[in-house]
Every structure is written in C-alpha cells, then in structure tokens.
Design a protein around this motif. Structure first.
Motif, PDB file in Angstrom:
ATOM      1  N   PHE A   1      35.112  28.994  34.709  1.00  7.89           N
ATOM      2  CA  PHE A   1      36.310  28.172  34.830  1.00  7.89           C
ATOM      3  C   PHE A   1      36.028  27.037  35.804  1.00  7.89           C
ATOM      4  N   PRO A   2      36.362  25.777  35.460  1.00  7.53           N
ATOM      5  CA  PRO A   2      35.935  24.631  36.276  1.00  7.53           C
ATOM      6  C   PRO A   2      36.769  24.340  37.515  1.00  7.53           C
ATOM      7  N   VAL A   3      37.949  24.936  37.630  1.00 10.64           N
ATOM      8  CA  VAL A   3      38.829  24.633  38.773  1.00 10.64           C
ATOM      9  C   VAL A   3      38.579  25.639  39.889  1.00 10.64           C
ATOM     10  N   ARG A   4      38.454  25.161  41.111  1.00  6.12           N
ATOM     11  CA  ARG A   4      38.217  26.024  42.266  1.00  6.12           C
ATOM     12  C   ARG A   4      39.448  26.001  43.169  1.00  6.12           C
ATOM     13  N   TYR A   5      40.152  27.130  43.258  1.00  4.69           N
ATOM     14  CA  TYR A   5      41.308  27.260  44.145  1.00  4.69           C
ATOM     15  C   TYR A   5      40.859  27.846  45.487  1.00  4.69           C
ATOM     16  N   ALA A   6      41.280  27.224  46.586  1.00  5.02           N
ATOM     17  CA  ALA A   6      40.868  27.688  47.909  1.00  5.02           C
ATOM     18  C   ALA A   6      41.560  28.988  48.301  1.00  5.02           C
ATOM     19  N   GLU A   7      42.851  29.121  47.966  1.00 10.53           N
ATOM     20  CA  GLU A   7      43.619  30.281  48.417  1.00 10.53           C
ATOM     21  C   GLU A   7      43.797  31.353  47.348  1.00 10.53           C
ATOM     22  N   THR A   8      43.754  30.961  46.079  1.00 12.83           N
ATOM     23  CA  THR A   8      43.933  31.932  44.989  1.00 12.83           C
ATOM     24  C   THR A   8      42.795  31.799  43.980  1.00 12.83           C
ATOM     25  N   PRO A   9      41.565  32.034  44.417  1.00 12.44           N
ATOM     26  CA  PRO A   9      40.422  31.818  43.523  1.00 12.44           C
ATOM     27  C   PRO A   9      40.410  32.792  42.347  1.00 12.44           C
ATOM     28  N   SER A  10      40.019  32.271  41.190  1.00 13.16           N
ATOM     29  CA  SER A  10      39.834  33.119  40.023  1.00 13.16           C
ATOM     30  C   SER A  10      38.399  33.626  40.018  1.00 13.16           C
ATOM     31  N   ALA A  11      38.227  34.843  39.538  1.00 13.72           N
ATOM     32  CA  ALA A  11      36.893  35.436  39.477  1.00 13.72           C
ATOM     33  C   ALA A  11      36.654  35.949  38.066  1.00 13.72           C
ATOM     34  N   PRO A  12      35.392  36.010  37.626  1.00 12.32           N
ATOM     35  CA  PRO A  12      35.107  36.545  36.292  1.00 12.32           C
ATOM     36  C   PRO A  12      35.699  37.940  36.144  1.00 12.32           C
ATOM     37  N   ASP A  13      36.355  38.162  35.010  1.00 11.44           N
ATOM     38  CA  ASP A  13      37.051  39.427  34.833  1.00 11.44           C
ATOM     39  C   ASP A  13      36.521  40.141  33.593  1.00 11.44           C
ATOM     40  N   LEU A  14      37.406  40.476  32.678  1.00 13.87           N
ATOM     41  CA  LEU A  14      37.035  41.275  31.514  1.00 13.87           C
ATOM     42  C   LEU A  14      36.120  40.511  30.559  1.00 13.87           C
ATOM     43  N   PRO A  15      35.180  41.212  29.941  1.00 10.79           N
ATOM     44  CA  PRO A  15      34.374  40.582  28.895  1.00 10.79           C
ATOM     45  C   PRO A  15      35.212  40.449  27.629  1.00 10.79           C
ATOM     46  N   PRO A  16      34.743  39.734  26.624  1.00 11.75           N
ATOM     47  CA  PRO A  16      35.475  39.685  25.352  1.00 11.75           C
ATOM     48  C   PRO A  16      35.717  41.118  24.858  1.00 11.75           C
ATOM     49  N   PRO A  17      36.953  41.428  24.457  1.00  9.94           N
ATOM     50  CA  PRO A  17      37.278  42.823  24.147  1.00  9.94           C
ATOM     51  C   PRO A  17      36.813  43.275  22.771  1.00  9.94           C
ATOM     52  N   ALA A  18      36.511  44.560  22.661  1.00  4.62           N
ATOM     53  CA  ALA A  18      36.286  45.161  21.351  1.00  4.62           C
ATOM     54  C   ALA A  18      37.623  45.211  20.625  1.00  4.62           C
ATOM     55  N   LEU A  19      37.597  45.245  19.311  1.00  3.26           N
ATOM     56  CA  LEU A  19      38.833  45.255  18.523  1.00  3.26           C
ATOM     57  C   LEU A  19      39.670  46.486  18.860  1.00  3.26           C
ATOM     58  N   GLY A  20      40.893  46.244  19.340  1.00  3.20           N
ATOM     59  CA  GLY A  20      41.800  47.335  19.654  1.00  3.20           C
ATOM     60  C   GLY A  20      41.406  48.158  20.862  1.00  3.20           C
ATOM     61  N   GLU A  21      40.541  47.632  21.699  1.00  2.00           N
ATOM     62  CA  GLU A  21      40.022  48.383  22.844  1.00  2.00           C
ATOM     63  C   GLU A  21      41.124  48.899  23.764  1.00  2.00           C
ATOM     64  N   HIS A  22      42.221  48.168  23.869  1.00  3.75           N
ATOM     65  CA  HIS A  22      43.263  48.524  24.839  1.00  3.75           C
ATOM     66  C   HIS A  22      44.565  48.985  24.176  1.00  3.75           C
ATOM     67  N   THR A  23      44.506  49.277  22.877  1.00  2.53           N
ATOM     68  CA  THR A  23      45.722  49.649  22.149  1.00  2.53           C
ATOM     69  C   THR A  23      46.402  50.860  22.769  1.00  2.53           C
ATOM     70  N   ASP A  24      45.658  51.938  22.964  1.00  5.17           N
ATOM     71  CA  ASP A  24      46.259  53.166  23.473  1.00  5.17           C
ATOM     72  C   ASP A  24      46.849  52.967  24.864  1.00  5.17           C
ATOM     73  N   ALA A  25      46.138  52.246  25.721  1.00  8.23           N
ATOM     74  CA  ALA A  25      46.623  52.047  27.091  1.00  8.23           C
ATOM     75  C   ALA A  25      47.890  51.198  27.117  1.00  8.23           C
ATOM     76  N   VAL A  26      47.887  50.111  26.353  1.00  8.73           N
ATOM     77  CA  VAL A  26      49.039  49.201  26.370  1.00  8.73           C
ATOM     78  C   VAL A  26      50.257  49.858  25.737  1.00  8.73           C
ATOM     79  N   LEU A  27      50.095  50.458  24.564  1.00  7.90           N
ATOM     80  CA  LEU A  27      51.236  51.103  23.901  1.00  7.90           C
ATOM     81  C   LEU A  27      51.650  52.371  24.632  1.00  7.90           C
ATOM     82  N   GLY A  28      50.676  53.057  25.220  1.00  9.12           N
ATOM     83  CA  GLY A  28      51.014  54.240  25.999  1.00  9.12           C
ATOM     84  C   GLY A  28      51.926  53.916  27.160  1.00  9.12           C
ATOM     85  N   ALA A  29      51.701  52.763  27.779  1.00  7.39           N
ATOM     86  CA  ALA A  29      52.545  52.336  28.897  1.00  7.39           C
ATOM     87  C   ALA A  29      53.960  52.002  28.442  1.00  7.39           C
TER      88      ALA A  29
END
Length: 392
Positions: free
Chosen positions: A347-375
């Motif tokens: 990501f090209p923007v650098r925030y001094a107080e609220t920096p973004s950091a690399p997070d999740l990789p591209p997801p597998a198909l339906g990888e989070h279905t059970d967790a999201v619907l379970g919630a």
C-alpha cells in the motif's frame, strides 16, 4: 497498530477487478472486508486464464487482505444468510448489472429496511440510467466509450493497451466514494445509497483532455501531453531506455543541452523557449536521440543527474521491483505466512499514527464461511445442512 479503518466492516459482493480492487484498498486501510462468492466457482478471476488452483495471479492481485465466504444468492436460505450478514456491516458494495440484487429481494431497499444507516455502493459498467445501462462492460469497453483509449493509442490505428486502467480507476474512485460515505455517516448518522460506473470513473480521470476540448476545441491524443509537458524517451548505446521530463523550468532545458555537450542548442530559436520546443518537438527529439545513442544509459543518467535534470531509467516490472528507491519505500511486502506467504506490491500511503501492515493473503474459496456465519448464530448442523444443499 491497526490501520485507520480498523473496526469498519465491509461486505464485498463483487467480481473481477473494479469492485475487488476497491475492497482490497479498504482492507489495506484496516477494514474487515468479507468477500462473498458463489459456491464451487467463486470469483471468475480464480480461473481467469484457465489455470488450475484457486489463487491465480489475476485473483491474488485484487483480493489480498480479505475473508472469503460462499453463498448461493439464488436460494432462499442463501438470501436469508446474506441479509443477516449484511446488516452487521457498515457498508455493502456490489458490481452486478443494475437491478440484479433488487430482483432477488436483497438490494438496497431490503437492507435499508433492516438497517436504516447502512451504506450501499453499486459499481456499474455504464450506470443505472441511460440507454446503455444494461450493456455488459469490461475494461476495454469502458476505455473505448469514455475517451480514455484515445489518450493511450492512435485512434487511426487503435491497439488495446494494458494494464486494466478503466477497471482500476473505477476501483480507486469507488474506494474514494466509500471513504466519503463513511465520513458523511459519521457526521450525520444517516446511511445512503450511491453509485459510480466504469464510464463515469474513466471520464472523471480525463480532466485535462476534456477541459482542453471545452475551452479550446483541441482534440487531445496520446502524444498531446508529452509534447506540452516536454516528456521524451531515448535509448543509450546499450539499447537501454530512459525518460526525461523537462516540464517548464528553463534550467532543466539548459541542463540537458549542457549534459549532452550541445550548449549551443540553449539559444537556438527552434528550442530556446518551451513554446518553441513544443512546436519543434520531433526535431528536438531527433537531435537529442542521435547524441544519446553514443553512450550507455548509465553514463547519460549520471550526466543528467549532475545537472539536476528529471530523468530515470524506463524499467520493466522486474526492474521496478528491484529498484533500490522502491525498496526504500517498502513497496514490496509479504502477505500471509508459511505456505500461504505471497510477496506483493504494498500500500503506497504511510500513516504515522495508524500505519497499515500486511495482513491476510488472498483467501481460498470459502475459507472463512464457517467462522463468519458461525458468528451470526449458524450452528455446525446448520452449516452442514446448507453445505449439503449447495447454499454455501
């Protein structure tokens, strides 16, 4: 520290580039982005080139940082689950043809009834109004009808060029619009529906060519601005390309003429002023090209740097990735870990107080279905039943 959109939940019901790119940009800013996909197939970009596997370069490029769930919205149970999930989100966006989700009973009006302050963004090809509103639209079509193509290729012998500028411009404007909507709701407490199209986004990008035409009647083309801005490309004796951008300051023109050992060009009537250099662009380019062909690129870049002339090598993608200045900007980052680790442009923007950091990789198909619907209260038995029926 989490990014500036930490705590914002977004539901992405979009495929291909424009919508997913917008969602990825918001995920980069720290939002929780839940990508909804069709069971079994998912986003068409998962297999866009006929490749095996779910994480193709085409899919990965626009879908890092997200969660993926699968729901068949053509089923009653899928629609019910969609509504239950959507009302937990701050913003929902989609890029179907106008009216598609309304016909299924899960469009903006249905969501607004359940959550009045919801934000709803529609990303269309041609827009929801007008004679072409139902036309299928992809990047090349949006480039063509918006006038963007005419700025990239000679219309007398048009050729398609990449990357997918209309698609990604639409994604940028969509993210821009969503950020504005989030700020607006924070101030007013009210939700709203809003839209943009690939046509509108591509035209909005052409601020200078369009104003130029309205004020002067000039039809700009792919070489109009390079001439005016005094942008040139050359190759050294080693056939390595580089660019020079003289812009308006006279010192840059003096620097070029001095660096190439032709100081007499500074006061040559054909080139002495910017206006003259614009009028004699081809002649100047030819003169300089002949001189630049006598030494390797590195020698010329060093000479131009000595005179503070804006110049740079014209990189390939691999060369840009290896560029030390890009490394200093931390532009290549790793998303995910272990077997899922994927090096991508960051990501090209650098925030001094609220920096973004690399997070999740591209997801597998339906990888989070059970967790999201379970919630949402779906039990293991419920999920098993939905899976057996092809709903998830």
């Amino acid at each position: 520290m989490a990014g500036p959109l930490s705590g914002i939940r977004i539901l992405e019901n979009a495929n291909n580039i424009s919508g997913p790119y917008a969602g990825m940009l918001l995920a980069d800013l720290g939002a929780e982005v839940i990508k909804l996909e069709m069971p079994g197939t998912g986003d068409p970009f998962r297999r866009w080139s006929g490749d095996a596997g779910e994480i193709t370069p085409q899919f990965a490029a626009f879908n890092r940082g997200k969660k993926s769930i699968t729901l068949n919205l053509k089923t009653e149970q899928g629609q019910d689950a969609y509504l239950r999930l959507a009302v937990t989100c701050d913003l929902v966006f989609e890029n179907f043809r106008p009216g598609t989700l309304d016909k299924l009973g899960i469009g903006y009006e249905a969501l607004r009834t359940l959550r009045p302050d919801i934000l709803y963004c529609s990303v269309y090809g041609m827009g929801s109004q007008g004679p072409l509103r139902h036309r299928p639209t992809y990047d090349g079509i949006a480039q063509a009808i918006s006038g963007l193509w005419s700025q990239l290729s000679d219309v007398d012998a048009p050729v398609p060029v990449g990357p997918a500028l209309a698609d990604q411009l639409t994604g940028l404007f969509a993210a821009y619009g969503m950020l504005g909507a989030l700020v607006g709701r924070a101030q007013s407490g009210k939700g709203q529906q809003f839209e943009l199209s690939m046509l509108s986004a591509s035209m909005a990008f052409l601020t200078h060519p369009i104003v130029d035409y309205e004020m002067t009647g000039l039809e700009s083309g792919p070489y109009t601005r390079p001439r005016r801005s005094q942008t040139y490309s050359f190759v050294g004796s080693d056939v390595k390309p580089f660019a020079i951008h003289l812009s308006s300051p006279q010192k840059f023109w003096v620097g070029v003429a001095t660096a190439v050992g032709l100081p007499e060009l500074v006061d040559d009537p054909r080139f002495a002023t910017k206006k003259a250099r614009i009028e004699h662009y081809d002649e100047l380019h030819s003169t300089l090209a002949e001189r630049f062909a006598t030494k390797p690129r590195a020698d010329w870049l060093a000479a131009l740097d000595e005179y503070d002339v804006p110049a740079a090598p014209i990189h390939s993608v691999s060369e840009a990735i290896a560029e030390p200045q890009a490394a200093a900007q931390d532009m290549m980052q790793t998303f995910g870990s272990g077997d899922r680790a994927l090096r991508m442009v960051g990501f090209p923007v650098r925030y001094a107080e609220t920096p973004s950091a690399p997070d999740l990789p591209p997801p597998a198909l339906g990888e989070h279905t059970d967790a999201v619907l379970g919630a949402l209260g779906f039990s293991a038995d419920d999920l098993g039943d939905l899976r057996e029926k092809g709903v998830i």
